[in-house]
Design an enzyme around this catalytic site. Structure first.
Site, PDB file in Angstrom:
ATOM      1  N   SER A 184      55.920  17.952  49.890  1.00 49.20           N
ATOM      2  CA  SER A 184      54.928  17.611  51.095  1.00 49.20           C
ATOM      3  C   SER A 184      54.121  16.422  50.584  1.00 49.20           C
ATOM      4  CB  SER A 184      53.822  18.740  51.213  1.00 49.20           C
ATOM      5  OG  SER A 184      52.947  18.171  52.378  1.00 49.20           O
ATOM      6  N   TYR A 197      47.931  25.462  49.269  1.00 46.73           N
ATOM      7  CA  TYR A 197      49.004  25.048  49.711  1.00 46.73           C
ATOM      8  C   TYR A 197      49.245  23.680  49.179  1.00 46.73           C
ATOM      9  CZ  TYR A 197      52.741  22.937  52.707  1.00 46.73           C
ATOM     10  OH  TYR A 197      53.658  22.139  53.287  1.00 46.73           O
TER      11      TYR A 197
HETATM   12  P1  NAD Z   1      59.249  26.620  59.057  1.00 50.50           P
HETATM   13  O1  NAD Z   1      58.063  27.596  59.522  1.00 50.50           O
HETATM   14  O2  NAD Z   1      59.992  26.207  60.145  1.00 50.50           O
HETATM   15  O3  NAD Z   1      59.954  27.071  57.879  1.00 50.50           O
HETATM   16  C1  NAD Z   1      59.403  27.908  56.837  1.00 50.50           C
HETATM   17  C2  NAD Z   1      60.233  29.042  56.665  1.00 50.50           C
HETATM   18  O4  NAD Z   1      59.827  29.543  55.328  1.00 50.50           O
HETATM   19  C3  NAD Z   1      60.144  29.969  57.610  1.00 50.50           C
HETATM   20  O5  NAD Z   1      61.055  29.576  58.737  1.00 50.50           O
HETATM   21  C4  NAD Z   1      60.345  31.173  56.975  1.00 50.50           C
HETATM   22  O6  NAD Z   1      61.840  31.763  57.024  1.00 50.50           O
HETATM   23  C5  NAD Z   1      60.141  30.941  55.573  1.00 50.50           C
HETATM   24  N1  NAD Z   1      59.434  31.806  54.569  1.00 50.50           N
HETATM   25  C6  NAD Z   1      57.962  31.808  54.569  1.00 50.50           C
HETATM   26  N2  NAD Z   1      57.632  32.928  53.976  1.00 50.50           N
HETATM   27  C7  NAD Z   1      58.562  33.497  53.500  1.00 50.50           C
HETATM   28  C8  NAD Z   1      58.851  34.827  52.945  1.00 50.50           C
HETATM   29  N3  NAD Z   1      57.900  35.408  52.305  1.00 50.50           N
HETATM   30  N4  NAD Z   1      59.958  35.250  52.740  1.00 50.50           N
HETATM   31  C9  NAD Z   1      61.198  34.509  53.108  1.00 50.50           C
HETATM   32  N5  NAD Z   1      60.922  33.268  53.907  1.00 50.50           N
HETATM   33  C10 NAD Z   1      59.865  32.946  54.062  1.00 50.50           C
HETATM   34  O7  NAD Z   1      58.370  25.229  58.637  1.00 50.50           O
HETATM   35  P2  NAD Z   1      58.774  23.973  57.946  1.00 50.50           P
HETATM   36  O8  NAD Z   1      57.591  23.128  58.435  1.00 50.50           O
HETATM   37  O9  NAD Z   1      60.186  23.463  58.301  1.00 50.50           O
HETATM   38  O10 NAD Z   1      58.699  24.595  56.540  1.00 50.50           O
HETATM   39  C11 NAD Z   1      59.960  24.076  55.551  1.00 50.50           C
HETATM   40  C12 NAD Z   1      59.226  23.360  54.442  1.00 50.50           C
HETATM   41  O11 NAD Z   1      58.730  22.026  54.906  1.00 50.50           O
HETATM   42  C13 NAD Z   1      58.152  24.232  53.640  1.00 50.50           C
HETATM   43  O12 NAD Z   1      58.375  24.264  52.086  1.00 50.50           O
HETATM   44  C14 NAD Z   1      56.766  23.481  54.181  1.00 50.50           C
HETATM   45  O13 NAD Z   1      55.856  23.583  52.947  1.00 50.50           O
HETATM   46  C15 NAD Z   1      57.648  22.064  54.093  1.00 50.50           C
HETATM   47  N6  NAD Z   1      56.809  20.987  54.688  1.00 50.50           N
HETATM   48  C16 NAD Z   1      56.438  21.232  55.913  1.00 50.50           C
HETATM   49  C17 NAD Z   1      55.702  20.102  56.676  1.00 50.50           C
HETATM   50  C18 NAD Z   1      55.550  20.015  58.231  1.00 50.50           C
HETATM   51  O14 NAD Z   1      54.681  19.299  58.550  1.00 50.50           O
HETATM   52  N7  NAD Z   1      55.849  20.994  58.750  1.00 50.50           N
HETATM   53  C19 NAD Z   1      55.146  19.120  55.851  1.00 50.50           C
HETATM   54  C20 NAD Z   1      55.650  18.963  54.482  1.00 50.50           C
HETATM   55  C21 NAD Z   1      56.309  19.955  54.044  1.00 50.50           C
END
Ligand code: NAD
Ligand code: MG
Length: 292
Positions: A184, A197
């Site tokens: 991120s 985080y």
């Molecule tokens: P999202 O909520 O769609 O995806 C995150 C997923 O993590 C969930 O769908 C869930 O299935 C999984 N998860 C969480 N805890 C879990 C557990 N204990 N066991 C199994 N699965 C678990 O959101 P996203 O934003 O697509 O997140 C995906 C990645 O992107 C993450 O690593 C997040 O840190 C990173 N990220 C997101 C953003 C943003 O702005 N959305 C920015 C930077 C990084």
């Protein structure tokens, strides 16, 4: 025709829309674009076998759809509460004529992480692409209000799980396989309310840079993606305070959050054997600000 990236997707303000963690993409307003209608493949990952954690929604779902359209069989992991989101992804992968494997379970358990990899390997018939993408993000204004339980859950999900899953997967990864992490912009410019985080996302960068050196001589590439604000349930289910959801993405030079679909091609690129000299790299996608 040329597209304007500023007006291509919804811009703030958005409605407040709290959901309990982990949240469902299907309940978001507007529903995110994961490339369901837009992503076009061209055989870049023909015959590959991929495991994507958090593949039910958000960035992981966009990668899952793109991988299937590029010719890969795909296993996704998610939490049991997310079954309805996962069902949509499974149907989309199957619509491409690819194998779609659903493996629900909680990756904060080491035993489950081992089980996840062994099931994926067995059902896919091997493993060539591992995407450690699942994540936990809960915004808390003061350090004094972060409980040990919450801190522990964030570290377990974002640091331990990729370690456990990668350790279980490594004996199955042949020369030419790839590992991709979702880090991120928080790794480089942490927000005041994402204290725990942000540290895990910095750890994800070190994971990539260390493991790339370890596995380079074996011909296994390790890379990461550093997204900026992306419209996913992670953010609306506690990743941001609700007043920040209203203006989510506004500060980016593009003036809006990214949609998961806009990151899919990066996950394809990093898995594509044509990117054979890319290892130990972090690719950014943050709408004009952020690092790397
Ligand atoms: P999202 O909520 O769609 O995806 C995150 C997923 O993590 C969930 O769908 C869930 O299935 C999984 N998860 C969480 N805890 C879990 C557990 N204990 N066991 C199994 N699965 C678990 O959101 P996203 O934003 O697509 O997140 C995906 C990645 O992107 C993450 O690593 C997040 O840190 C990173 N990220 C997101 C953003 C943003 O702005 N959305 C920015 C930077 C990084
Ligand atoms: Mg989800």
């Amino acid at each position: 025709m040329l597209e304007n990236p500023v007006t291509k997707y919804p811009q703030p303000p958005f409605n407040k829309q709290p959901q309990p963690m982990p949240g469902l993409a299907s309940k978001m307003d507007p529903v995110p674009d994961h490339g369901e209608k837009s992503y076009k493949g061209s055989g870049r990952l023909a015959g590959r076998k991929a495991l994507i954690t958090g593949g039910d929604s958000g960035i992981g779902r966009a990668a899952a759809i793109a991988y299937a359209r590029e010719g890969a069989d795909v296993a996704i992991n998610y939490l049991p509460d997310e079954q309805s989101d996962a069902d949509e992804v499974i149907a989309l992968i199957q619509a491409e004529g690819r194998k779609a494997i659903a493996i629900p379970g909680d990756i904060t358990s080491e035993a489950f992480c081992k089980e996840l990899v062994s099931q994926a390997v067995e059902q896919l018939g091997g493993l060539d692409i591992l995407v450690n993408n699942a994540g936990r993000q809960q915004a808390v204004d003061s350090l004094l209000d972060i409980t040990s339980e919450s801190f522990d859950a964030t570290i377990k999900t974002n640091i331990y799980a990729p370690f456990w899953i990668t350790k279980a997967a490594l004996p199955h990864l042949a020369t030419g396989a790839v590992i991709i992490a979702t880090s991120s912009v928080q790794a480089y410019d942490p927000s005041e309310n994402l204290f725990d985080y942000a540290q895990t996302k910095a750890a994800n960068v070190a994971f990539v840079k260390s493991l790339a050196k370890q596995l380079g001589p074996k011909g296994i590439r390790v890379n990461g993606v550093a997204p900026g604000p992306v419209w996913t349930p992670l953010q609306t289910s506690g990743g941001q305070p609700q007043d920040k959801i209203v203006e989510f993405g506004k500060a980016a030079p593009l003036g809006r959050p990214g949609q998961p679909a806009e990151l899919a091609s990066i996950y394809v690129q990093l898995a594509d054997p044509n990117a054979s000299y890319a290892t130990g790299q972090i690719y950014g996608s943050a709408g004009g600000s952020g690092h790397p």
